[in-house]
Design a protein around this motif. Structure first.
Motif: not given
Lengths: 213, 254
Positions: B51-52, B99-101, B130-134
């Protein structure tokens, strides 16, 4: 004889004028200052009785921040109306609240301690338009137009959630004594030390890595 | 455990204590010490989440003695560094999803203020990894994702890393973004009850890289989930282009 009398009276007049000037010059070092605004109590009520000359002494008129009006009318969320309020700015050294706000016709006991929603380029906290010190408009009153937001925000310095006031218009009224019901900011249950401020960046000149440029 | 050397001793014990007391005592002991955990079977799938939080607006921070976020990307590049580590760890483990939020409003605001296209830059970073960003815009959205972003019975959260502003009681996804010195989007320790206990793997690795999380937030976390959260006692510093490090006098705690 008449000449002597005339010269004497003239001399007396000049003497009286000069002595008056001298006396007034001692008493009123700042003659340019306008009189104290009516209705404002002296800083110390006892001073007024012991030093009547102080009544003639007037401090410099405080500089008021300019009237602010949002460029566009506010569009509050459904069920919320833009209304008239009165706000009393009360600087909080421990937290980030702005002051007390009540509806125009309500007593001060009904006032809420709020955070002001500022819009860069729009309506901002008036102290920003004075000398940039947060205390610049402490104990000033404002006629406000706006609404209470339906959400609260978190003050990390006091670990509290505070009500939010969204201003459309801020018109300074001037300095005013703090409402007796709210002589200052509210009591804070917790005061987190300054070191609890969030992330620190020690190098102000840090640049983004190439990958982010 | 008490052992009796002879049958006599056992008999004398039985004679002195009523029969029902044994099981009752055992049950009470289990209740006090917590239900013994069976060795957790590693699930075939798990999600590792980074999480960022977002940066402050310079409008609010400019001129302060302790001015924050002169550079907008502190919490992005630190997350990128961590995501790189996680990808290496996940190699050869096909059941792991990373996953990156990212808290979007703070970056959108900062973009407008600095007249930069920050959001596409973040997307570019995610694509490179190549990481899914949400994106998430509210705390509710984040909580909802933690609870039900994946079927947590099948894919629990195996790792969680947080980069952003924080104090001892709260993770702040924004700080001085909407309100000077304040946070609108945050996760307070008292709101941890909104996150499902079972969303996390029993052996999940959880770490807050923000300031002061180890002073109180970690305790609430452990109490809520039974999973430790590593957090800093003191401040962390994002001045390097990699993972943040502890400021002088600070230490990690869990």
């Amino acid at each position: 004889m008449i000449r002597v009398c005339r010269s004497l009276s003239l001399g007396g007049l000049v003497f009286s004028f000069l002595s008056l000037c001298q006396v007034r010059g001692e008493e009123l070092p700042s003659q340019a200052a306008p009189p104290l605004a009516p209705g404002l109590p002296p800083a110390n009520p006892n001073d007024g009785a012991t030093a009547p000359a102080a009544e003639a002494v007037s401090p410099a008129q405080p500089v008021l921040p300019p009237l602010q009006q949002a460029p566009e009318p506010l569009a509050p969320p459904p069920g919320v109306q833009v209304e008239e309020f009165v706000g009393h700015r009360s600087y909080d050294k421990d937290g980030s609240g702005w002051g007390w706000v009540k509806r125009s016709n309500d007593p001060w006991s009904a006032a809420r301690w709020v955070v002001l929603e500022e819009t860069p380029g729009g309506v901002v906290a008036p102290w920003r338009l004075l000398n940039k010190k947060r205390t610049a408009d402490n104990d000033f009153e404002y006629r406000l137009r706006g609404y209470f937001a339906p959400f609260s925000v978190y003050d990390p310095h006091t670990d509290e959630f505070l009500a939010v006031f969204v201003p459309e218009r801020m018109e300074p009224i001037g300095p005013a004594a703090a409402p007796p019901e709210h002589p200052g900011p509210p009591f804070h249950r917790v005061r987190l030390p300054d070191s609890t401020s969030p992330v620190s960046v020690t190098d102000p000149n840090i640049q983004a890595p190439d990958a982010l440029r | 455990m008490v052992e009796f050397s002879s049958a006599d001793a056992s008999r004398s014990f039985r004679s002195r204590w009523p029969r029902w007391l044994g099981p009752t005592l055992l049950s009470a002991l289990l209740l006090v010490s917590g239900v013994p955990r069976l060795p957790a079977q590693e699930p075939a799938q798990q999600e590792w989440i980074v999480i960022s939080g977002g940066p402050a607006l310079r409008f609010f921070e400019h001129g302060k003695a302790d001015s924050h976020d002169k550079y907008w990307g502190n919490f992005i590049r630190a997350a990128v560094a961590r995501l790189g580590q996680l990808k290496l760890q996940a190699e050869g483990k096909p059941g792991i999803v990373i996953t990156w939020l990212v808290y979007r409003p703070a970056y959108a605001s900062r973009s407008r203020e600095e007249k930069l296209d920050i959001l596409p830059e973040i997307v570019e970073q995610a694509n490179a990894l190549k990481v899914p960003l949400l994106w998430f815009d509210t705390t509710d959205q984040l909580i909802n994702y933690l609870n039900a972003g994946q079927d947590r019975k099948i894919m629990p959260i195996g790792a969680l890393d947080y980069f952003g502003h924080s104090n001892r009681a709260c993770l702040m996804f924004d700080y001085s973004t909407y309100f000077d010195n304040m946070s609108k989007g945050c996760l307070h320790e008292k709101d941890l009850r909104l996150i499902e206990r079972k969303a996390f793997l029993r052996r999940a690795m959880v770490k807050s890289w923000g300031c002061h999380s180890g002073e109180d937030f970690s305790l609430w976390w452990k109490r809520r989930f039974g999973v430790p959260m590593v957090g800093a006692v003191g401040r962390t510093d994002y001045a390097t282009a990699s993972l943040p490090y502890l400021s002088k006098g600070a230490k990690w705690n869990q």
